[in-house]
Scaffold this motif. Structure first.
Motif, PDB file in Angstrom:
ATOM      1  N   THR A  97       0.824  -1.205   0.000  1.00  0.00           N
ATOM      2  CA  THR A  97       0.000   0.000   0.000  1.00  0.00           C
ATOM      3  C   THR A  97       0.860   1.258   0.000  1.00  0.00           C
ATOM      4  O   THR A  97       0.583   2.216  -0.716  1.00  0.00           O
ATOM      5  N   THR A  98       1.918   1.264   0.784  1.00  0.00           N
ATOM      6  CA  THR A  98       2.822   2.415   0.826  1.00  0.00           C
ATOM      7  C   THR A  98       3.479   2.633  -0.526  1.00  0.00           C
ATOM      8  O   THR A  98       3.561   3.764  -1.019  1.00  0.00           O
ATOM      9  N   ASN A  99       3.937   1.554  -1.184  1.00  0.00           N
ATOM     10  CA  ASN A  99       4.560   1.676  -2.506  1.00  0.00           C
ATOM     11  C   ASN A  99       3.569   2.188  -3.540  1.00  0.00           C
ATOM     12  O   ASN A  99       3.911   3.036  -4.378  1.00  0.00           O
ATOM     13  N   VAL A 100       2.341   1.677  -3.530  1.00  0.00           N
ATOM     14  CA  VAL A 100       1.321   2.133  -4.486  1.00  0.00           C
ATOM     15  C   VAL A 100       1.025   3.617  -4.264  1.00  0.00           C
ATOM     16  O   VAL A 100       0.924   4.393  -5.218  1.00  0.00           O
ATOM     17  N   TYR A 101       0.910   4.027  -3.019  1.00  0.00           N
ATOM     18  CA  TYR A 101       0.638   5.438  -2.715  1.00  0.00           C
ATOM     19  C   TYR A 101       1.770   6.329  -3.219  1.00  0.00           C
ATOM     20  O   TYR A 101       1.531   7.384  -3.814  1.00  0.00           O
ATOM     21  N   GLU A 102       3.023   5.923  -2.971  1.00  0.00           N
ATOM     22  CA  GLU A 102       4.160   6.727  -3.428  1.00  0.00           C
ATOM     23  C   GLU A 102       4.198   6.827  -4.945  1.00  0.00           C
ATOM     24  O   GLU A 102       4.480   7.900  -5.495  1.00  0.00           O
ATOM     25  N   GLN A 103       3.901   5.721  -5.657  1.00  0.00           N
ATOM     26  CA  GLN A 103       3.873   5.749  -7.122  1.00  0.00           C
ATOM     27  C   GLN A 103       2.770   6.670  -7.633  1.00  0.00           C
ATOM     28  O   GLN A 103       2.974   7.441  -8.560  1.00  0.00           O
ATOM     29  N   LEU A 104       1.578   6.552  -7.044  1.00  0.00           N
ATOM     30  CA  LEU A 104       0.469   7.430  -7.443  1.00  0.00           C
ATOM     31  C   LEU A 104       0.802   8.890  -7.172  1.00  0.00           C
ATOM     32  O   LEU A 104       0.498   9.764  -7.992  1.00  0.00           O
ATOM     33  N   ASN A 105       1.432   9.145  -6.053  1.00  0.00           N
ATOM     34  CA  ASN A 105       1.782  10.514  -5.704  1.00  0.00           C
ATOM     35  C   ASN A 105       2.759  11.096  -6.717  1.00  0.00           C
ATOM     36  O   ASN A 105       2.596  12.233  -7.171  1.00  0.00           O
ATOM     37  N   GLU A 106       3.794  10.325  -7.089  1.00  0.00           N
ATOM     38  CA  GLU A 106       4.798  10.802  -8.043  1.00  0.00           C
ATOM     39  C   GLU A 106       4.245  10.960  -9.449  1.00  0.00           C
ATOM     40  O   GLU A 106       4.523  11.945 -10.128  1.00  0.00           O
ATOM     41  N   THR A 107       3.490   9.978  -9.922  1.00  0.00           N
ATOM     42  CA  THR A 107       3.081   9.976 -11.325  1.00  0.00           C
ATOM     43  C   THR A 107       1.765  10.691 -11.595  1.00  0.00           C
ATOM     44  O   THR A 107       1.542  11.151 -12.710  1.00  0.00           O
ATOM     45  N   VAL A 108       0.879  10.795 -10.602  1.00  0.00           N
ATOM     46  CA  VAL A 108      -0.443  11.379 -10.856  1.00  0.00           C
ATOM     47  C   VAL A 108      -0.660  12.675 -10.078  1.00  0.00           C
ATOM     48  O   VAL A 108      -0.963  13.710 -10.668  1.00  0.00           O
ATOM     49  N   GLU A 110       1.297  14.758  -8.042  1.00  0.00           N
ATOM     50  CA  GLU A 110       2.204  15.903  -8.148  1.00  0.00           C
ATOM     51  C   GLU A 110       2.066  16.624  -9.492  1.00  0.00           C
ATOM     52  O   GLU A 110       1.969  17.846  -9.511  1.00  0.00           O
ATOM     53  N   PRO A 111       2.042  15.909 -10.644  1.00  0.00           N
ATOM     54  CA  PRO A 111       1.821  16.647 -11.903  1.00  0.00           C
ATOM     55  C   PRO A 111       0.445  17.314 -11.961  1.00  0.00           C
ATOM     56  O   PRO A 111       0.300  18.400 -12.510  1.00  0.00           O
ATOM     57  N   LEU A 112      -0.556  16.675 -11.380  1.00  0.00           N
ATOM     58  CA  LEU A 112      -1.907  17.238 -11.385  1.00  0.00           C
ATOM     59  C   LEU A 112      -1.971  18.515 -10.558  1.00  0.00           C
ATOM     60  O   LEU A 112      -2.688  19.458 -10.912  1.00  0.00           O
ATOM     61  N   SER A 113      -1.186  18.573  -9.489  1.00  0.00           N
ATOM     62  CA  SER A 113      -1.239  19.749  -8.614  1.00  0.00           C
ATOM     63  C   SER A 113      -0.634  20.986  -9.262  1.00  0.00           C
ATOM     64  O   SER A 113      -0.789  22.087  -8.745  1.00  0.00           O
ATOM     65  N   GLU A 114       0.043  20.831 -10.389  1.00  0.00           N
ATOM     66  CA  GLU A 114       0.639  21.978 -11.067  1.00  0.00           C
ATOM     67  C   GLU A 114      -0.246  22.507 -12.192  1.00  0.00           C
ATOM     68  O   GLU A 114       0.151  23.432 -12.901  1.00  0.00           O
ATOM     69  N   THR A 115      -1.423  21.958 -12.380  1.00  0.00           N
ATOM     70  CA  THR A 115      -2.295  22.412 -13.466  1.00  0.00           C
ATOM     71  C   THR A 115      -3.152  23.586 -13.013  1.00  0.00           C
ATOM     72  O   THR A 115      -3.366  23.817 -11.828  1.00  0.00           O
ATOM     73  N   ARG A 116      -3.671  24.327 -13.997  1.00  0.00           N
ATOM     74  CA  ARG A 116      -4.537  25.465 -13.696  1.00  0.00           C
ATOM     75  C   ARG A 116      -5.865  25.008 -13.098  1.00  0.00           C
ATOM     76  O   ARG A 116      -6.431  25.678 -12.250  1.00  0.00           O
TER      77      ARG A 116
END
Length: 148
Positions: A97-108, A110-116
């Motif tokens: 679960t920790t690994n899945v969360y870290e992967q989702l955080n990095e790939t989905v 964080e990039p989403l948080s930089e959008t308008r």
């Protein structure tokens, strides 16, 4: 005894001379003015007012640990949570679960948080600051009655 009064008198004289010198100093006047201005800025700041605000007498604080309905449940949680946390940290499911969360955080996320769209959603969904309510004092109530 006479020596003590003479030394006390000379100390007072020296103190007066120092006071005369420092009162006329432009650097000391500037330093005092800066200290006064800094003090007033700090005391007028929101953070200072929030930290030094008197507690609202209408607010009642209830310690839920001392209630009959919620207290036993909180006590049970306090005893169980350390054991569950230890089991979670040493379990395979916890690691996956920790690994899945870290992967989702990095790939989905964080990039989403930089959008308008994300910035717009944050701006729209952020609640406004509550207005500060000033309660009228007894003097205000009498002055309103006199004008009516």
């Amino acid at each position: 005894m006479a020596g003590e009064s003479e030394s006390a008198g000379s100390i007072d004289t020296v103190g007066e001379k120092i006071s005369e010198i420092t009162d006329g100093s432009r650097i000391i006047r500037t330093g005092r003015a800066m200290a006064t201005r800094t003090t007033s800025l700090i005391q007028e700041s929101y953070c200072y007012r929030w930290l030094t605000k008197e507690p609202d007498p209408d607010v009642i604080v209830i310690d839920l640990r001392e209630t009959y309905t919620v207290g036993p449940f909180i006590t049970l949680l306090d005893k169980i949570i350390p054991h569950v946390e230890r089991a979670w940290q040493h379990s395979r499911v916890g690691a996956i679960t920790t690994n899945v969360y870290e992967q989702l955080n990095e790939t989905v996320f964080e990039p989403l948080s930089e959008t308008r769209g994300y910035e717009l959603a944050v701006a729209v969904l952020t609640p406004p600051e509550p207005p500060e309510e000033e309660q009228p004092s007894a003097d205000d109530a009498t002055s309103d009655d006199e004008t009516a």
